[in-house]
Design a protein around this motif. Structure first.
Motif, mmCIF file in Angstrom:
data_model
loop_
_atom_site.group_PDB
_atom_site.id
_atom_site.type_symbol
_atom_site.label_atom_id
_atom_site.label_comp_id
_atom_site.label_asym_id
_atom_site.label_seq_id
_atom_site.Cartn_x
_atom_site.Cartn_y
_atom_site.Cartn_z
ATOM 1 N N PHE A 22 -13.682 -24.869 -0.269
ATOM 2 C CA PHE A 22 -13.443 -25.245 -1.664
ATOM 3 C C PHE A 22 -13.746 -26.736 -1.859
ATOM 4 N N PRO A 23 -14.516 -27.089 -2.900
ATOM 5 C CA PRO A 23 -15.008 -28.468 -3.028
ATOM 6 C C PRO A 23 -13.983 -29.491 -3.524
ATOM 7 N N GLU A 24 -12.748 -29.396 -3.003
ATOM 8 C CA GLU A 24 -11.778 -30.471 -3.178
ATOM 9 C C GLU A 24 -11.689 -31.255 -1.870
ATOM 10 N N LYS A 25 -12.148 -30.645 -0.761
ATOM 11 C CA LYS A 25 -12.088 -31.288 0.558
ATOM 12 C C LYS A 25 -13.355 -32.101 0.776
ATOM 13 N N LEU A 26 -13.274 -33.085 1.691
ATOM 14 C CA LEU A 26 -14.319 -34.110 1.782
ATOM 15 C C LEU A 26 -15.751 -33.557 1.846
ATOM 16 N N ILE A 27 -16.028 -32.672 2.809
ATOM 17 C CA ILE A 27 -17.430 -32.294 3.049
ATOM 18 C C ILE A 27 -18.051 -31.533 1.868
ATOM 19 N N PRO A 28 -17.429 -30.450 1.372
ATOM 20 C CA PRO A 28 -18.060 -29.777 0.225
ATOM 21 C C PRO A 28 -18.066 -30.635 -1.038
ATOM 22 N N LEU A 29 -17.015 -31.459 -1.217
ATOM 23 C CA LEU A 29 -16.974 -32.335 -2.404
ATOM 24 C C LEU A 29 -18.183 -33.282 -2.402
ATOM 25 N N VAL A 30 -18.465 -33.849 -1.236
ATOM 26 C CA VAL A 30 -19.574 -34.810 -1.145
ATOM 27 C C VAL A 30 -20.915 -34.110 -1.348
ATOM 28 N N ILE A 31 -21.088 -32.932 -0.760
ATOM 29 C CA ILE A 31 -22.375 -32.226 -0.931
ATOM 30 C C ILE A 31 -22.605 -31.947 -2.416
ATOM 31 N N LEU A 32 -21.586 -31.421 -3.087
ATOM 32 C CA LEU A 32 -21.788 -31.015 -4.484
ATOM 33 C C LEU A 32 -21.876 -32.224 -5.418
ATOM 34 N N ASN A 33 -21.055 -33.246 -5.177
ATOM 35 C CA ASN A 33 -21.166 -34.452 -6.014
ATOM 36 C C ASN A 33 -22.538 -35.103 -5.833
ATOM 37 N N ALA A 34 -23.033 -35.113 -4.604
ATOM 38 C CA ALA A 34 -24.345 -35.724 -4.347
ATOM 39 C C ALA A 34 -25.398 -35.009 -5.185
ATOM 40 N N LEU A 35 -25.407 -33.683 -5.126
ATOM 41 C CA LEU A 35 -26.433 -32.925 -5.853
ATOM 42 C C LEU A 35 -26.309 -33.098 -7.361
ATOM 43 N N ASP A 36 -25.082 -33.363 -7.816
ATOM 44 C CA ASP A 36 -24.829 -33.562 -9.258
ATOM 45 C C ASP A 36 -25.090 -34.996 -9.709
ATOM 46 N N GLY A 37 -25.429 -35.886 -8.769
ATOM 47 C CA GLY A 37 -25.641 -37.302 -9.133
ATOM 48 C C GLY A 37 -24.341 -38.040 -9.403
ATOM 49 N N PRO A 85 -34.772 -34.092 -1.593
ATOM 50 C CA PRO A 85 -34.892 -35.513 -1.935
ATOM 51 C C PRO A 85 -34.727 -35.775 -3.437
ATOM 52 N N LYS A 86 -34.127 -36.928 -3.758
ATOM 53 C CA LYS A 86 -33.980 -37.327 -5.156
ATOM 54 C C LYS A 86 -35.325 -37.856 -5.659
#
Ligand code: NAD
Ligand code: TYD
Length: 355
Positions: free
Chosen positions: A194-209, A273-274
């Protein structure tokens, strides 16, 4: 049949999928379906006669007693918990309800059920309690990793509630002879996290900018274990663990948070890549978590020595699988990002940015 509590959560759903890929035994998943419970994780089991689901609170005495007497399990694997440290700081009450009262209720029902079993079944019954390394508190940089004999020193409402549940499990073995097993595992990562924990949160926030929030100086250390390795360890402990014993489970992968986040950024730079710049540009230092534990590390040698378990994944192979899974499963990601999730992000991160 085995019972699995919290089987719609991150580790429980990985466990059920893994278990049913290897066994024909029936599994009853007992889950309240809080914000962290996602039946979609187990969608691939739709129509599978071996999989059963009941929506229930583990603290509901009448319901749990009825399930035991109706299904007569040979074991219960207790994953259900409130599991997020930051949420335990905002609202500790839920943690006491589920982690303490819920575990107490399961132990009470299991004790009565178990004491009425025939001798052979009594001997074979197991209550496996899934716990965390956070019960041991925090380590200094030169301290030896946590072993099964490290004294408990929990620092957050989450870890204190898990410590309380571990003590109850211990007492039910010591006092009543209930055949319990306790596992204390380090930080997991992998699919369905679940994307409240560090690793999934970072992956999804990164992709969302969006900003990639690093608490404090980012030098806190966690010992990361791929979730599939945790599931293998639990299967081994269930099959061959000695009743009354506790087993530490860890990946021998100590990493500072900032290094984990940089690794994720570098992998995404390669895989997606961005248009310009690196995902590292999104790293943002935010206010630290109150009472933040500095370092966790697990000594998992007992499990290796006594049951022959070792993790199959290194951090590098496990994290590569994890990033690819999030990129390949946009449907799952869209599904978990409900209104409740967005409210949590606002509560936890709104206005906390430092740089
Ligand atoms: P999670 O938060 O992803 O899932 C918890 C599940 O429990 C959810 O499906 C939720 O609906 C269910 N649940 C919550 N309260 C309930 C209640 N009262 N009755 C019934 N179901 C309820 O948690 P997770 O990360 O999968 O962790 C599972 C277990 O492993 C927990 O006991 C946790 O303490 C332990 N653990 C987790 C980690 C980790 O890194 N995630 C590491 C070590 C140990
Ligand atoms: P988390 O995934 O919440 O697990 P735990 O607190 O149970 O170890 O956090 C892992 C580490 O990452 C922990 O030291 C807190 C830190 N962290 C951040 O720096 N930023 C974040 O946004 C989150 C959620 C965690």
């Amino acid at each position: 049949m085995i019972f699995v509590t919290g089987g719609a959560g991150f580790i429980g759903s990985n466990f059920i999928l893994d278990y049913l890929s290897r066994h024909d035994e029936h599994v009853l998943n007992i889950d309240k379906l809080t914000y962290a419970g996602n039946p979609y994780n187990l969608g691939s089991l739709d129509g599978d006669a071996r999989y059963h689901f009941v929506q229930a609170d583990v603290a509901d005495h009448a319901k749990i007693a009825e399930l035991f007497s109706r299904h007569r399990p040979r074991a219960i694997l207790h994953f259900a918990a409130e599991s997020h440290v930051d949420r335990s700081i905002h609202s500790p009450g839920e943690f006491i309800h589920t982690n303490v009262n819920g575990t107490f209720n399961l132990l009470e029902v299991a004790r009565h059920y178990w004491s009425d079993l025939e001798a052979q079944q009594r001997q074979e019954f197991r209550f496996l309690h899934v716990s965390t390394d956070e019960v041991y508190g925090t380590l200094g940089s030169d301290d030896a990793p946590f072993s099964e004999t490290t004294p408990y020193a929990p620092n957050s409402p989450y870890s204190a509630s898990k410590a309380a549940s571990d003590h109850l499990v211990r007492a039910y073995h010591h006092t009543y002879g209930l055949p319990t097993l306790t596992t204390n595992c380090s930080n997991n990562y992998g699919p369905y996290h679940f994307p409240e924990k560090l690793i999934p949160l970072v992956i999804l926030n990164a992709l969302d900018g969006k900003p990639l929030p690093i608490y404090g100086d980012g030098q806190q250390i966690r010992d990361w274990l791929f979730v599939g390795d945790h599931c293998t360890a639990i299967r081994e402990v269930l099959a061959r663990g000695v009743p009354g014993e506790t087993y530490n489970i860890g990946g021998w992968n100590e990493k500072a948070n900032l290094d984990v986040v940089r690794t994720l950024c570098d992998m995404l730079d390669e895989l997606k890549p961005k248009a310009a710049g690196s995902y590292r540009d999104q790293i943002t230092f935010v206010q630290d978590r109150p009472g933040h534990d500095r370092r966790y590390a697990i000594d998992a040698r007992k499990l290796e020595r006594e049951l022959g378990w070792k993790p199959a994944e290194t951090f590098e192979t496990g994290i590569a699988k994890t990033v690819r899974w999030y990129l390949d499963n946009p449907q799952w990601v869209a599904n978990v990002r409900s209104g409740g999730y967005l409210k949590w992000l606002e509560l936890q991160y709104g206005g906390k940015e430092k740089s």
